[in-house]
Design an enzyme around this catalytic site. Sequence first.
Site, PDB file in Angstrom:
ATOM      1  N   ARG A  51       9.503   6.545  -5.311  1.00  0.00           N
ATOM      2  CA  ARG A  51       8.568   5.552  -5.877  1.00  0.00           C
ATOM      3  C   ARG A  51       9.011   4.992  -7.222  1.00  0.00           C
ATOM      4  O   ARG A  51       8.559   3.921  -7.622  1.00  0.00           O
ATOM      5  CB  ARG A  51       7.164   6.161  -6.001  1.00  0.00           C
ATOM      6  CG  ARG A  51       6.329   6.079  -4.753  1.00  0.00           C
ATOM      7  CD  ARG A  51       5.808   4.669  -4.474  1.00  0.00           C
ATOM      8  NE  ARG A  51       4.561   4.393  -5.169  1.00  0.00           N
ATOM      9  CZ  ARG A  51       4.362   3.446  -6.063  1.00  0.00           C
ATOM     10  NH1 ARG A  51       5.359   2.662  -6.409  1.00  0.00           N
ATOM     11  NH2 ARG A  51       3.197   3.266  -6.615  1.00  0.00           N
ATOM     12  N   ASP A  87       0.818   2.095   5.558  1.00  0.00           N
ATOM     13  CA  ASP A  87      -0.520   2.053   4.966  1.00  0.00           C
ATOM     14  C   ASP A  87      -1.479   1.328   5.888  1.00  0.00           C
ATOM     15  O   ASP A  87      -1.096   0.439   6.646  1.00  0.00           O
ATOM     16  CB  ASP A  87      -0.521   1.388   3.582  1.00  0.00           C
ATOM     17  CG  ASP A  87      -1.842   1.678   2.873  1.00  0.00           C
ATOM     18  OD1 ASP A  87      -1.981   2.783   2.327  1.00  0.00           O
ATOM     19  OD2 ASP A  87      -2.751   0.828   2.922  1.00  0.00           O
TER      20      ASP A  87
HETATM   21  O1  CP3 Z   1       1.565  10.914   4.633  1.00  0.00           O
HETATM   22  C1  CP3 Z   1       0.711  10.125   5.084  1.00  0.00           C
HETATM   23  O2  CP3 Z   1      -0.482  10.413   5.245  1.00  0.00           O
HETATM   24  C2  CP3 Z   1       1.176   8.763   5.552  1.00  0.00           C
HETATM   25  C3  CP3 Z   1       0.965   7.670   4.699  1.00  0.00           C
HETATM   26  C4  CP3 Z   1      -0.374   6.996   4.485  1.00  0.00           C
HETATM   27  C5  CP3 Z   1      -0.590   6.179   3.349  1.00  0.00           C
HETATM   28  N1  CP3 Z   1      -1.794   5.569   3.489  1.00  0.00           N
HETATM   29  C6  CP3 Z   1       0.371   5.977   2.246  1.00  0.00           C
HETATM   30  C7  CP3 Z   1      -0.199   5.760   0.902  1.00  0.00           C
HETATM   31  C8  CP3 Z   1      -1.523   6.914   5.273  1.00  0.00           C
HETATM   32  C9  CP3 Z   1      -1.848   7.629   6.572  1.00  0.00           C
HETATM   33  C10 CP3 Z   1      -2.405   6.009   4.637  1.00  0.00           C
HETATM   34  C11 CP3 Z   1      -3.710   5.620   5.208  1.00  0.00           C
HETATM   35  C12 CP3 Z   1      -4.670   4.953   4.349  1.00  0.00           C
HETATM   36  N2  CP3 Z   1      -4.436   3.996   3.402  1.00  0.00           N
HETATM   37  C13 CP3 Z   1      -6.051   5.143   4.427  1.00  0.00           C
HETATM   38  C14 CP3 Z   1      -6.753   6.014   5.421  1.00  0.00           C
HETATM   39  C15 CP3 Z   1      -6.754   7.431   5.014  1.00  0.00           C
HETATM   40  C16 CP3 Z   1      -7.876   7.818   4.161  1.00  0.00           C
HETATM   41  O3  CP3 Z   1      -7.591   8.206   3.008  1.00  0.00           O
HETATM   42  O4  CP3 Z   1      -9.013   7.788   4.617  1.00  0.00           O
HETATM   43  C17 CP3 Z   1      -6.654   4.321   3.467  1.00  0.00           C
HETATM   44  C18 CP3 Z   1      -8.127   4.227   3.176  1.00  0.00           C
HETATM   45  C19 CP3 Z   1      -5.613   3.587   2.831  1.00  0.00           C
HETATM   46  C20 CP3 Z   1      -5.756   2.556   1.804  1.00  0.00           C
HETATM   47  C21 CP3 Z   1      -5.143   3.005   0.536  1.00  0.00           C
HETATM   48  N3  CP3 Z   1      -3.785   3.167   0.341  1.00  0.00           N
HETATM   49  C22 CP3 Z   1      -5.791   3.324  -0.677  1.00  0.00           C
HETATM   50  C23 CP3 Z   1      -7.293   3.316  -0.882  1.00  0.00           C
HETATM   51  C24 CP3 Z   1      -4.802   3.659  -1.595  1.00  0.00           C
HETATM   52  C25 CP3 Z   1      -4.970   3.916  -3.067  1.00  0.00           C
HETATM   53  C26 CP3 Z   1      -5.542   5.233  -3.350  1.00  0.00           C
HETATM   54  C27 CP3 Z   1      -4.540   6.103  -4.048  1.00  0.00           C
HETATM   55  O5  CP3 Z   1      -4.413   7.261  -3.632  1.00  0.00           O
HETATM   56  O6  CP3 Z   1      -3.931   5.616  -4.997  1.00  0.00           O
HETATM   57  C28 CP3 Z   1      -3.560   3.597  -0.921  1.00  0.00           C
HETATM   58  C29 CP3 Z   1      -2.244   3.906  -1.511  1.00  0.00           C
HETATM   59  C30 CP3 Z   1      -1.353   4.847  -0.765  1.00  0.00           C
HETATM   60  N4  CP3 Z   1      -1.074   4.765   0.567  1.00  0.00           N
HETATM   61  C31 CP3 Z   1      -0.609   5.943  -1.315  1.00  0.00           C
HETATM   62  C32 CP3 Z   1       0.122   6.503  -0.269  1.00  0.00           C
HETATM   63  C33 CP3 Z   1       1.085   7.652  -0.341  1.00  0.00           C
HETATM   64  C34 CP3 Z   1      -0.604   6.381  -2.771  1.00  0.00           C
HETATM   65  C35 CP3 Z   1      -0.176   5.348  -3.699  1.00  0.00           C
HETATM   66  C36 CP3 Z   1       1.276   5.179  -4.090  1.00  0.00           C
HETATM   67  O7  CP3 Z   1       2.254   5.789  -3.644  1.00  0.00           O
HETATM   68  O8  CP3 Z   1       1.424   4.308  -4.960  1.00  0.00           O
END
Ligand code: CP3
Length: 355
Positions: A51, A87
């Site tokens: 990242r 995502d």
């Molecule tokens: O390892 C895994 O689970 C696979 C990767 C994965 C990501 N997002 C990568 C990610 C999966 C399965 C998701 C699904 C996802 N994305 C959901 C459903 C799961 C749940 O939590 O109910 C949702 C609601 C999202 C939307 C989303 N993406 C949000 C709300 C955020 C920000 C919140 C945060 O933690 O910052 C993300 C960002 C995100 N998607 C990250 C990752 C690893 C973290 C941010 C980053 O790396 O900058």
Amino acid sequence: MKSNPGKTTPEDVLLEGNRFVRACLRKPVDRTPVWFLRQAGRYMQEYRDVRKHHTLVEICKQPELAAEVTITAAEKLGVDAAIIFADLLLPLEPMGLPFEFQAGEGPVVHQPVRTSHDVAVLHTDRTDQLEYVARAIQKVAAHFGDRLGIIGFCGAPYTLASYMIEGGGSRNYIHTKQLMYGESASWRTLLDKLVVVLTEYCKQQVDAGADVIQIFDSWAGSLSVTDYRDYALEASTRLVRAVQAMGVPVIYFGVETTGLLSAMASTGADVIGLDWRQPLDEGWHAVGHTRAVQGNLDPITLFAPLEILEVRVKEILRAAAGRPGHIFNLGHGIVPGTPVEHVQEVVKMVHKYRE
Ligand code: CP3
């Protein structure tokens, strides 16, 4: 392929196919399979290193990187399944809704859907733009072969619709519910469009080698049971059935769903993901024992001392009572700051556990 089919022992039968996929289908397994929601993420140094040089969306769009992040996490933890790194919001872009992740704020959709016109102009014929996810799955599948289950995923129609309408996360889902109640024809059109896109997107993932599809209805818990049944269930059911017709089991997961479980099970999903608020046996009872369940450790328990963590892990395994069709997981995603060693220890605890 068995070299000597005449000599199949009961142990061989337990090992045919991988234990994660077997558990999804409620077949007996040699030990409970385990993986973690958000197992690739910021709590892991290897992910943070990637990242430093790439945004989240860049990682998703470069199959080489997405596969690397997926594989590294699954191998480091020793889990039974790898969920493709992607995502939930990626399908919004080819539908005509660009978004970005803003530091500390989560996703932001620049021009949220608010009117029937906004719904009418959404595209459903550009899903081929998402092929990068399928290409990453191909790489992960080539790496793992049959050793691990490979999970593709997408958002459920309701949850994605709520992101499109709110423009990001939400506390009260006011805009979503206004459109849902007030413009029900547009609401139906929006869900129909999402089902078209998500079905095609899942097909790409299955064709690329996904063994199972998980459908995240993360925000279903914002609905009353009646509203879930009236406004969300039918579209989810259509998506679940369409994916099953591709020949793979479906896991259907939501958060704060205690009151929704039997309605969620009525979609026909093979596995229902349980959040952590309810004991696993009660959740399974509500789902019905004709379905498998996945869950349901509170992700914050991973911060507890190992002795306490072990008590909680065993509580869940005991509640599953050795019934076929339990996949150990968290009740929601791993959060940043979680000690990786504790996650690894949970894998060992689950694999060691015997009735
Ligand atoms: O390892 C895994 O689970 C696979 C990767 C994965 C990501 N997002 C990568 C990610 C999966 C399965 C998701 C699904 C996802 N994305 C959901 C459903 C799961 C749940 O939590 O109910 C949702 C609601 C999202 C939307 C989303 N993406 C949000 C709300 C955020 C920000 C919140 C945060 O933690 O910052 C993300 C960002 C995100 N998607 C990250 C990752 C690893 C973290 C941010 C980053 O790396 O900058």
